[in-house]
Design an enzyme around this catalytic site. Structure first.
Site, PDB file in Angstrom:
ATOM      1  N   GLU A 292       6.994   1.002  -6.208  1.00  0.00           N
ATOM      2  CA  GLU A 292       7.676  -0.195  -6.712  1.00  0.00           C
ATOM      3  C   GLU A 292       6.687  -1.302  -7.028  1.00  0.00           C
ATOM      4  O   GLU A 292       5.543  -1.274  -6.596  1.00  0.00           O
ATOM      5  CB  GLU A 292       8.711  -0.692  -5.705  1.00  0.00           C
ATOM      6  CG  GLU A 292       8.263  -0.708  -4.256  1.00  0.00           C
ATOM      7  CD  GLU A 292       7.060  -1.557  -3.959  1.00  0.00           C
ATOM      8  OE1 GLU A 292       6.969  -2.696  -4.479  1.00  0.00           O
ATOM      9  OE2 GLU A 292       6.172  -1.107  -3.198  1.00  0.00           O
TER      10      GLU A 292
ATOM     11  N   GLU B 127       3.310   0.289  -5.142  1.00  0.00           N
ATOM     12  CA  GLU B 127       3.063   0.996  -6.401  1.00  0.00           C
ATOM     13  C   GLU B 127       3.224   2.510  -6.303  1.00  0.00           C
ATOM     14  O   GLU B 127       3.054   3.213  -7.292  1.00  0.00           O
ATOM     15  CB  GLU B 127       1.660   0.701  -6.955  1.00  0.00           C
ATOM     16  CG  GLU B 127       1.335  -0.749  -7.200  1.00  0.00           C
ATOM     17  CD  GLU B 127      -0.090  -0.953  -7.710  1.00  0.00           C
ATOM     18  OE1 GLU B 127      -0.781   0.059  -7.997  1.00  0.00           O
ATOM     19  OE2 GLU B 127      -0.507  -2.120  -7.831  1.00  0.00           O
TER      20      GLU B 127
END
Length: 344
Positions: A168, A310
């Protein structure tokens, strides 16, 4: 909205066959440690002793959060869209690690407060340009939450392969994740809140105060999807939907750090059997993640003091999963190698 059914992977007969195959490799019993339990987990997910990894992918969901208006992040909201641009330019850590492991990377705009236009490499599933400020009212409407979940499910159905990692990007999303953790795991707010993007002790205290005031404002909430709509983010909701669908399709889920695990926390309260399909990549350095993992009964593969998000932890864990597959598929048995099992 139809939540997909997730079947538990328990199969006593298959588990016994898998254990026999693992123990019959040329090694002392149990000597490959977590690799052995990973191989067995994959076999139960794939319903075969002939396990494989096909077309592994990582999905990175991006979204903005209205709660940043309360001063809960060390970075401005613009960093969300700027980092998405960095992903698209192949310049971020997740790009580097995905290339290194031969893993496809899909970047999803779940709700970034920016107009990217039509871009190569960007999957546009934007629900709205960021959530509302949950310090003032619900982060999203029930309809928006359902839409994010459904879009995540639909996206997961279109992703090939049988291993999916989740990551994310979203300034303010550690605040949302901490709020979800408090409500769904029953952990005190102080134990859920961390530095996020690098807050000072004063900033961490501010974040805690914002969450505690929001809890008092919104009152008692029990339903996990209502909690998600009130405190979550579009990227968290879309990720939860993609997790649910991926597990329903019997794929292995690589769970990254604090925010990703908060999405799983929601999904696991809706469909508890999803945990059978999860490999927890690492224990994040973000305060609260270890407690969240403990609530889920999860044992992380790696301890690297990561707190980037991420999907970086998921990418780094993939080679370990690949090693579990390789030893079960390629390692000699005692019979084929003419090695005496007694000597082991």
């Amino acid at each position: 909205m139809q939540i997909p059914h997730i079947a538990p992977t328990h199969d006593a007969a298959l588990a016994q066959r898998l254990q026999h195959a693992i123990d019959n490799k040329t090694k002392p019993v149990g000597s490959l440690g977590r690799l052995e339990s990973l191989a067995k987990q994959l076999g139960l997910i794939q319903r075969t002793a002939d396990i494989e990894i096909r077309d592994p992918a990582i999905l990175v969901f991006a979204g903005d959060h209205g709660v940043v208006a309360e001063g809960v992040s060390a970075y401005p909201q613009d960093v969300t869209w700027q980092m998405v641009e960095n992903f698209l330019a192949n310049g971020a850590a997740i790009n580097v690690f995905a290339r290194q492991t031969g893993c496809a990377l899909h970047v999803v705009d779940a709700g970034v407060n920016h107009d990217f236009g039509v871009r190569d490499g960007l999957i546009d599933r934007k629900v709205a340009p960021g959530t509302a400020n949950f310090a003032q009212g619900p982060a999203m409407t029930q309809a928006q939450c359902a839409q994010a979940l459904e879009r995540g499910m639909a996206l997961a159905r279109d992703v090939p392969g049988n291993v999916v990692g989740f990551g994310e990007m979203g300034i303010g999303n550690t605040t949302a994740a901490a709020a979800l953790m408090h409500k769904l795991a029953g952990v005190p707010v102080a134990d859920c809140v961390g530095a996020g993007t690098g807050l000072t002790p004063e900033g961490i205290s501010r974040k805690q105060q914002v969450i505690e005031a929001a809890m008092a404002k919104h009152g008692t909430l029990c339903d996990p999807l209502a909690v998600l709509a009130t405190f979550g983010g579009f990227e968290i909701a879309m990720m939860a939907g993609a997790m649910l669908q991926s597990a329903a399709d019997r794929k292995l889920l690589l769970i990254d750090g604090f925010i990703t695990t908060s999405a799983l926390l929601v999904a696991a309260q809706v469909q508890p059997a999803i945990l059978d399909y999860c490999v927890f990549a690492h224990a994040s350095h973000e305060n609260g993640h270890a407690r969240m993992l403990a609530k889920l009964g999860a044992e992380p593969l790696l301890h690297l003091d990561l707190r980037l998000g991420e999907g970086t932890g998921a990418a780094l864990a993939l080679p370990i999963v690949q090693a579990a597959v390789s030893f079960l598929r390629q390692m000699a048995t005692f019979e084929s190698a003419a090695v005496s099992q007694q000597c082991m």
